[in-house]
Write a protein that holds these residues in place. Structure first.
Motif, mmCIF file in Angstrom:
data_model
loop_
_atom_site.group_PDB
_atom_site.id
_atom_site.type_symbol
_atom_site.label_atom_id
_atom_site.label_comp_id
_atom_site.label_asym_id
_atom_site.label_seq_id
_atom_site.Cartn_x
_atom_site.Cartn_y
_atom_site.Cartn_z
ATOM 1 N N GLU A 1 0.841 -1.139 0.220
ATOM 2 C CA GLU A 1 0.084 0.071 0.020
ATOM 3 C C GLU A 1 0.747 1.271 -0.052
ATOM 4 O O GLU A 1 0.508 2.312 -0.793
ATOM 5 C CB GLU A 1 -0.867 -0.225 1.265
ATOM 6 C CG GLU A 1 -2.016 -0.962 1.067
ATOM 7 C CD GLU A 1 -2.828 -1.191 2.403
ATOM 8 O OE1 GLU A 1 -2.492 -0.493 3.529
ATOM 9 O OE2 GLU A 1 -3.815 -1.782 2.331
ATOM 10 N N THR A 2 2.021 0.909 0.893
ATOM 11 C CA THR A 2 2.766 2.341 0.906
ATOM 12 C C THR A 2 3.637 2.451 -0.404
ATOM 13 O O THR A 2 3.630 3.644 -0.814
ATOM 14 C CB THR A 2 3.852 2.207 1.902
ATOM 15 O OG1 THR A 2 3.383 1.835 3.273
ATOM 16 C CG2 THR A 2 5.061 3.052 2.038
ATOM 17 N N TYR A 3 4.062 1.659 -1.306
ATOM 18 C CA TYR A 3 4.793 1.676 -2.476
ATOM 19 C C TYR A 3 3.763 2.157 -3.279
ATOM 20 O O TYR A 3 4.068 3.113 -4.289
ATOM 21 C CB TYR A 3 5.048 0.103 -2.846
ATOM 22 C CG TYR A 3 5.810 0.175 -4.362
ATOM 23 C CD1 TYR A 3 7.076 0.584 -4.615
ATOM 24 C CD2 TYR A 3 5.114 -0.182 -5.290
ATOM 25 C CE1 TYR A 3 7.389 0.786 -5.535
ATOM 26 C CE2 TYR A 3 5.560 -0.115 -6.606
ATOM 27 C CZ TYR A 3 7.150 0.288 -6.818
ATOM 28 O OH TYR A 3 7.394 0.524 -8.132
ATOM 29 N N GLN A 4 2.406 1.731 -3.533
ATOM 30 C CA GLN A 4 1.309 2.173 -4.331
ATOM 31 C C GLN A 4 0.966 3.965 -3.994
ATOM 32 O O GLN A 4 1.052 4.686 -4.997
ATOM 33 C CB GLN A 4 0.173 1.460 -4.192
ATOM 34 C CG GLN A 4 0.061 0.184 -4.778
ATOM 35 C CD GLN A 4 -1.047 -0.604 -4.696
ATOM 36 O OE1 GLN A 4 -2.062 -0.248 -3.871
ATOM 37 N NE2 GLN A 4 -1.390 -1.597 -5.451
ATOM 38 N N LYS B 1 1.948 6.884 -6.377
ATOM 39 C CA LYS B 1 0.742 7.802 -6.813
ATOM 40 C C LYS B 1 1.382 9.221 -6.443
ATOM 41 O O LYS B 1 1.398 10.389 -7.485
ATOM 42 C CB LYS B 1 -0.270 7.516 -5.974
ATOM 43 C CG LYS B 1 -1.639 8.427 -6.268
ATOM 44 C CD LYS B 1 -2.742 7.920 -5.400
ATOM 45 C CE LYS B 1 -3.961 9.254 -5.647
ATOM 46 N NZ LYS B 1 -4.911 8.659 -4.802
ATOM 47 N N ILE B 2 2.026 9.393 -5.444
ATOM 48 C CA ILE B 2 2.596 10.754 -5.070
ATOM 49 C C ILE B 2 3.693 11.239 -5.966
ATOM 50 O O ILE B 2 3.587 12.260 -6.423
ATOM 51 C CB ILE B 2 3.043 10.729 -3.465
ATOM 52 C CG1 ILE B 2 1.965 10.702 -2.552
ATOM 53 C CG2 ILE B 2 3.984 12.099 -3.122
ATOM 54 C CD1 ILE B 2 2.297 10.195 -0.918
ATOM 55 N N ILE B 3 4.547 10.306 -6.416
ATOM 56 C CA ILE B 3 5.656 10.617 -7.319
ATOM 57 C C ILE B 3 4.954 11.027 -8.595
ATOM 58 O O ILE B 3 5.467 12.025 -9.051
ATOM 59 C CB ILE B 3 6.656 9.472 -7.402
ATOM 60 C CG1 ILE B 3 7.392 9.385 -6.075
ATOM 61 C CG2 ILE B 3 7.358 9.546 -8.602
ATOM 62 C CD1 ILE B 3 8.281 8.033 -6.130
ATOM 63 N N THR B 4 4.161 10.185 -8.973
ATOM 64 C CA THR B 4 3.558 10.503 -10.424
ATOM 65 C C THR B 4 2.777 11.776 -10.349
ATOM 66 O O THR B 4 3.053 12.518 -11.421
ATOM 67 C CB THR B 4 2.245 9.270 -10.622
ATOM 68 O OG1 THR B 4 3.083 7.909 -10.610
ATOM 69 C CG2 THR B 4 1.756 9.489 -11.955
ATOM 70 N N GLU B 5 2.057 12.050 -9.313
ATOM 71 C CA GLU B 5 1.354 13.335 -9.223
ATOM 72 C C GLU B 5 2.255 14.555 -9.070
ATOM 73 O O GLU B 5 2.134 15.570 -9.998
ATOM 74 C CB GLU B 5 0.534 13.575 -8.099
ATOM 75 C CG GLU B 5 -0.945 12.587 -7.998
ATOM 76 C CD GLU B 5 -1.762 12.854 -6.932
ATOM 77 O OE1 GLU B 5 -1.236 13.195 -5.884
ATOM 78 O OE2 GLU B 5 -2.512 11.922 -6.970
ATOM 79 N N GLU C 1 5.351 14.527 -10.439
ATOM 80 C CA GLU C 1 6.160 14.448 -11.703
ATOM 81 C C GLU C 1 5.077 15.322 -12.661
ATOM 82 O O GLU C 1 5.583 15.935 -13.529
ATOM 83 C CB GLU C 1 6.428 13.219 -12.242
ATOM 84 C CG GLU C 1 7.750 12.505 -11.513
ATOM 85 C CD GLU C 1 7.935 10.948 -12.023
ATOM 86 O OE1 GLU C 1 7.112 10.438 -12.716
ATOM 87 O OE2 GLU C 1 9.267 10.693 -11.685
ATOM 88 N N SER C 2 3.880 14.905 -12.632
ATOM 89 C CA SER C 2 2.832 15.584 -13.493
ATOM 90 C C SER C 2 2.884 17.006 -13.033
ATOM 91 O O SER C 2 2.801 17.957 -14.027
ATOM 92 C CB SER C 2 1.579 15.150 -13.247
ATOM 93 O OG SER C 2 0.573 15.566 -13.880
ATOM 94 N N ARG C 3 2.712 17.326 -11.954
ATOM 95 C CA ARG C 3 2.778 18.883 -11.430
ATOM 96 C C ARG C 3 4.002 19.569 -11.868
ATOM 97 O O ARG C 3 4.042 20.871 -12.550
ATOM 98 C CB ARG C 3 2.427 19.169 -10.001
ATOM 99 C CG ARG C 3 1.364 18.808 -9.527
ATOM 100 C CD ARG C 3 0.902 19.426 -7.726
ATOM 101 N NE ARG C 3 1.769 18.960 -7.098
ATOM 102 C CZ ARG C 3 1.788 17.868 -6.411
ATOM 103 N NH1 ARG C 3 0.392 17.341 -6.118
ATOM 104 N NH2 ARG C 3 2.707 17.259 -5.428
ATOM 105 N N ALA C 4 5.082 18.709 -11.765
ATOM 106 C CA ALA C 4 6.444 19.483 -12.414
ATOM 107 C C ALA C 4 6.401 19.716 -13.576
ATOM 108 O O ALA C 4 6.865 20.648 -14.293
ATOM 109 C CB ALA C 4 7.628 18.562 -11.797
ATOM 110 N N ALA C 5 5.904 18.645 -14.373
ATOM 111 C CA ALA C 5 5.792 18.902 -15.946
ATOM 112 C C ALA C 5 5.120 19.873 -16.171
ATOM 113 O O ALA C 5 5.322 20.582 -17.284
ATOM 114 C CB ALA C 5 5.453 17.510 -16.437
ATOM 115 N N LYS C 6 3.905 20.102 -15.627
ATOM 116 C CA LYS C 6 2.810 21.292 -15.958
ATOM 117 C C LYS C 6 3.601 22.560 -15.538
ATOM 118 O O LYS C 6 3.519 23.609 -16.288
ATOM 119 C CB LYS C 6 1.587 21.073 -15.243
ATOM 120 C CG LYS C 6 0.719 20.099 -15.569
ATOM 121 C CD LYS C 6 -0.549 20.116 -14.982
ATOM 122 C CE LYS C 6 -1.477 18.748 -15.379
ATOM 123 N NZ LYS C 6 -2.582 18.522 -14.282
#
Length: 183
Positions: A24-27, A31-35, A37-42
């Protein structure tokens, strides 16, 4: 059931619980890393767009400044050329041959001496002007030619100096001359 079996069962349940929490922690971390990275890309895209717009604005500003500077330089060059033409015309008028100057003075004086009393001229034309008019010769003036005619009490005068005439003609025909010279 032996104590070993209970310990093994507790260990198994603990490991299963730890694996579940770890999964669960890994997921959640993923999820936090993906979000992030998405915010950083934006954010990166927004910053790049802002920088691109600023660069374009500066480029346009520099282009406009350059065009304005070129226009100013051209206008200054044209003005210098027109001033040079004016000065050459002034020199030519000031160096009119004596016979042409006397004819011109005679014409000017005859048309304008009525109801006037005094006349002024440049030093070079003093004797010619005195011969051409019945007006009182009042003195010399600094000019390239022509005369200044004044009424008796000095309240009105006709400025018929070549300098003044040339200046007036130059001002009135400046656009036409500019069009002829520069298209």
């Amino acid at each position: 059931m032996g104590l070993d079996a209970i310990v093994q069962e507790i260990k198994a349940k603990g490991k299963a619980e730890a694996d579940k929490i770890s999964g669960e922690t890994y997921q959640e971390v993923s999820k936090i890393i993906t979000e992030a990275e998405s915010r950083a890309a934006k954010l990166k895209a927004a910053k790049q767009e802002a920088v691109r717009k600023e660069i374009e604005r500066l480029r346009q500003q520099e282009l406009s400044s350059a065009h304005l500077e070129v226009k100013r330089a051209m206008l200054n060059a044209r003005k210098e050329l027109l001033d040079e033409v004016y000065e050459k015309a002034k020199d030519s008028v000031g160096k009119l041959p004596a016979d042409r100057n006397q004819k011109l003075l005679s014409s000017i004086i005859k048309k304008n001496e009525n109801s006037n009393a005094k006349i002024y001229s440049r030093a070079k034309d003093t004797s010619a002007v005195k011969k051409l008019t019945k007006l009182n010769y009042a003195g010399e003036i600094d000019c390239i030619g022509g005369v200044l005619i004044e009424n008796e009490d000095g309240t009105e005068y006709l400025d018929l100096r070549y300098d003044t005439i040339l200046k007036n003609v130059s001002e009135k025909s400046l656009k036409q001359v500019s069009d002829i010279l520069f298209g």
